[in-house]
Write an enzyme that holds these catalytic residues in place. Structure first.
Site, PDB file in Angstrom:
ATOM      1  N   ASN A  10     -14.357   7.851  -5.976  1.00 55.16           N
ATOM      2  CA  ASN A  10     -13.687   7.045  -6.996  1.00 55.16           C
ATOM      3  C   ASN A  10     -14.090   5.590  -6.771  1.00 55.16           C
ATOM      4  O   ASN A  10     -13.569   4.919  -5.882  1.00 55.16           O
ATOM      5  CB  ASN A  10     -12.163   7.206  -6.892  1.00 55.16           C
ATOM      6  CG  ASN A  10     -11.426   6.360  -7.905  1.00 55.16           C
ATOM      7  OD1 ASN A  10     -12.014   5.834  -8.842  1.00 55.16           O
ATOM      8  ND2 ASN A  10     -10.122   6.221  -7.715  1.00 55.16           N
ATOM      9  N   TRP A  11     -15.024   5.115  -7.591  1.00 59.51           N
ATOM     10  CA  TRP A  11     -15.542   3.760  -7.408  1.00 59.51           C
ATOM     11  C   TRP A  11     -14.578   2.692  -7.901  1.00 59.51           C
ATOM     12  O   TRP A  11     -14.801   1.501  -7.653  1.00 59.51           O
ATOM     13  CB  TRP A  11     -16.880   3.610  -8.140  1.00 59.51           C
ATOM     14  CG  TRP A  11     -18.025   4.283  -7.470  1.00 59.51           C
ATOM     15  CD1 TRP A  11     -18.018   4.960  -6.282  1.00 59.51           C
ATOM     16  CD2 TRP A  11     -19.374   4.333  -7.954  1.00 59.51           C
ATOM     17  NE1 TRP A  11     -19.273   5.428  -5.989  1.00 59.51           N
ATOM     18  CE2 TRP A  11     -20.131   5.055  -7.005  1.00 59.51           C
ATOM     19  CE3 TRP A  11     -20.016   3.843  -9.080  1.00 59.51           C
ATOM     20  CZ2 TRP A  11     -21.494   5.295  -7.163  1.00 59.51           C
ATOM     21  CZ3 TRP A  11     -21.372   4.084  -9.245  1.00 59.51           C
ATOM     22  CH2 TRP A  11     -22.101   4.788  -8.294  1.00 59.51           C
ATOM     23  N   LYS A  12     -13.560   3.084  -8.645  1.00 56.25           N
ATOM     24  CA  LYS A  12     -12.597   2.124  -9.202  1.00 56.25           C
ATOM     25  C   LYS A  12     -13.364   1.039  -9.983  1.00 56.25           C
ATOM     26  O   LYS A  12     -14.314   1.366 -10.691  1.00 56.25           O
ATOM     27  CB  LYS A  12     -11.694   1.573  -8.100  1.00 56.25           C
ATOM     28  CG  LYS A  12     -10.995   2.696  -7.320  1.00 56.25           C
ATOM     29  CD  LYS A  12      -9.971   2.207  -6.336  1.00 56.25           C
ATOM     30  CE  LYS A  12      -9.345   3.394  -5.611  1.00 56.25           C
ATOM     31  NZ  LYS A  12      -8.272   2.984  -4.671  1.00 56.25           N
ATOM     32  N   HIS A 100      -3.749   8.713 -11.306  1.00 51.64           N
ATOM     33  CA  HIS A 100      -3.978   8.005 -10.041  1.00 51.64           C
ATOM     34  C   HIS A 100      -2.836   7.022  -9.806  1.00 51.64           C
ATOM     35  O   HIS A 100      -2.287   6.433 -10.747  1.00 51.64           O
ATOM     36  CB  HIS A 100      -5.313   7.268 -10.077  1.00 51.64           C
ATOM     37  CG  HIS A 100      -5.748   6.742  -8.750  1.00 51.64           C
ATOM     38  ND1 HIS A 100      -5.253   5.559  -8.229  1.00 51.64           N
ATOM     39  CD2 HIS A 100      -6.611   7.228  -7.826  1.00 51.64           C
ATOM     40  CE1 HIS A 100      -5.816   5.341  -7.047  1.00 51.64           C
ATOM     41  NE2 HIS A 100      -6.641   6.338  -6.777  1.00 51.64           N
ATOM     42  N   GLU A 102      -2.710   4.067  -8.838  1.00 50.08           N
ATOM     43  CA  GLU A 102      -2.913   2.721  -9.379  1.00 50.08           C
ATOM     44  C   GLU A 102      -2.632   2.688 -10.879  1.00 50.08           C
ATOM     45  O   GLU A 102      -2.143   1.684 -11.402  1.00 50.08           O
ATOM     46  CB  GLU A 102      -4.332   2.245  -9.064  1.00 50.08           C
ATOM     47  CG  GLU A 102      -4.516   1.983  -7.581  1.00 50.08           C
ATOM     48  CD  GLU A 102      -5.953   1.924  -7.134  1.00 50.08           C
ATOM     49  OE1 GLU A 102      -6.189   1.704  -5.938  1.00 50.08           O
ATOM     50  OE2 GLU A 102      -6.864   2.115  -7.980  1.00 50.08           O
ATOM     51  N   GLU A 172      -2.468  12.003  -2.688  1.00 46.91           N
ATOM     52  CA  GLU A 172      -2.805  10.674  -2.192  1.00 46.91           C
ATOM     53  C   GLU A 172      -1.517   9.930  -1.858  1.00 46.91           C
ATOM     54  O   GLU A 172      -0.876   9.375  -2.746  1.00 46.91           O
ATOM     55  CB  GLU A 172      -3.629   9.898  -3.220  1.00 46.91           C
ATOM     56  CG  GLU A 172      -3.168  10.053  -4.672  1.00 46.91           C
ATOM     57  CD  GLU A 172      -3.708   8.975  -5.580  1.00 46.91           C
ATOM     58  OE1 GLU A 172      -4.803   8.476  -5.302  1.00 46.91           O
ATOM     59  OE2 GLU A 172      -3.018   8.617  -6.544  1.00 46.91           O
ATOM     60  N   GLY A 178      -5.938   1.961   0.369  1.00 46.60           N
ATOM     61  CA  GLY A 178      -6.369   0.585   0.550  1.00 46.60           C
ATOM     62  C   GLY A 178      -5.716  -0.147   1.705  1.00 46.60           C
ATOM     63  O   GLY A 178      -5.914  -1.345   1.864  1.00 46.60           O
ATOM     64  N   SER A 217      -7.515   6.462   2.333  1.00 46.84           N
ATOM     65  CA  SER A 217      -8.285   5.924   3.461  1.00 46.84           C
ATOM     66  C   SER A 217      -9.123   6.995   4.150  1.00 46.84           C
ATOM     67  O   SER A 217      -9.167   7.085   5.385  1.00 46.84           O
ATOM     68  CB  SER A 217      -7.358   5.236   4.470  1.00 46.84           C
ATOM     69  OG  SER A 217      -6.744   4.094   3.900  1.00 46.84           O
ATOM     70  N   GLY A 238     -12.047   6.583  -1.919  1.00 45.77           N
ATOM     71  CA  GLY A 238     -12.087   5.284  -2.575  1.00 45.77           C
ATOM     72  C   GLY A 238     -13.107   4.364  -1.958  1.00 45.77           C
ATOM     73  O   GLY A 238     -14.299   4.483  -2.190  1.00 45.77           O
ATOM     74  N   GLY A 239     -12.653   3.421  -1.121  1.00 46.78           N
ATOM     75  CA  GLY A 239     -13.521   2.378  -0.592  1.00 46.78           C
ATOM     76  C   GLY A 239     -14.768   2.884   0.109  1.00 46.78           C
ATOM     77  O   GLY A 239     -15.858   2.319  -0.051  1.00 46.78           O
TER      78      GLY A 239
END
Length: 255
Positions: A10-12, A100, A102, A172, A178, A217, A238-239
């Site tokens: 997930n590149w957001k 999600h 967010e 999640e 994050g 994470s 994610g990151g």
């Protein structure tokens, strides 16, 4: 039952379409045919990258599947700024993330919104990645099980078992996203067991074929321990997915 893992990036809101080309090319250099045989590899870029990556992956015959980060539940209409499921399907998108944390926290998406999006994605022969998870307050108050049970029941209401089998669920814990913190593999496995039991109440034996990811994470250093858990069928990353080296190492967790 053996379930095929799905590892999704997930590149957001990262990587324009030019950077996306470089990242996918670098990722393809690092992955081998055996990696694609072991699991489904999915990349969910921003909407503006989808057509570019569709062209690239199809032209180079890369077995990387495309996913989208969200969609609207209507097929068309006066919804400025939104993207519809049939638009995504025409780009050969296979997966769509819905609900999600967010989207829920920052943009006010409700359980009903998630339900409508899930049904819309299925209607257009794509697979929703339905995200569920608890806040730090809910976690500390030991309300995790109740929260994910409610979210699952709300998201999948009215969905047929035949359609549910192609759905993916991503657990999640919001307090991990994050923050650098993550649930222990045992804790993640236990909560995903609760999710699967809730799915069994809805869909019977079909729940045993449904894939449930962990997200929060996820890194090269913890993916092997997470994937060793019997209930965990993949990861929503994610990151660490922004770097092709790190994401390749996550895909190659068996090594």
């Amino acid at each position: 039952m053996t379930r095929r893992p799905v590892i999704a990036a997930n590149w957001k809101m990262h990587h324009d379409h030019l950077v996306a080309i470089q990242v996918i090319q670098k990722l393809s250099y690092r992955l081998e045919p055996a990696d694609y045989e072991d699991c489904d590899v999915v990349v969910c870029p921003p909407f503006t990258d989808l057509r570019t990556l569709q062209t690239l992956t199809e032209a180079d015959r890369l077995p990387i599947q495309l996913g989208a980060q969200d969609c609207h539940w209507e097929d068309q209409g006066a919804f400025t700024g939104e993207v519809s499921p049939p638009m995504l399907a025409r780009l050969n998108v296979k997966y769509v993330i819905v609900g999600h944390s967010e989207r829920r926290q920052l943009f006010g998406e409700t359980d009903d919104d998630v339900h409508r999006k899930c049904r819309a994605v299925l209607r257009h022969d794509m697979s929703p990645i339905v995200c569920v998870g608890e806040t730090l307050e809910e976690h500390d108050d030991e309300e995790t099980d109740a929260r994910v049970m409610h979210q699952i029941t709300a998201a999948f209401g009215g969905v047929k078992a035949a359609d549910a089998e192609r759905c993916v669920v991503a657990y999640e814990p919001i307090w991990c996203i994050g923050t650098g913190r993550n649930a222990t593999p045992d804790d993640a496995n236990a909560t995903i067991g609760v999710i699967r039991e809730t799915l069994r109440r809805l869909f019977g034996a079909t729940a045993d074929a449904m894939r449930i990811q962990y997200g929060g994470s996820v890194k090269p250093g913890n993916i092997a321990a997470l994937m060793a858990m019997p209930e965990i069928d993949g990861a929503l990353v994610g990151g660490a997915s922004l770097d092709p080296d790190d994401f390749a190492r996550i895909v190659q967790y068996r090594r």
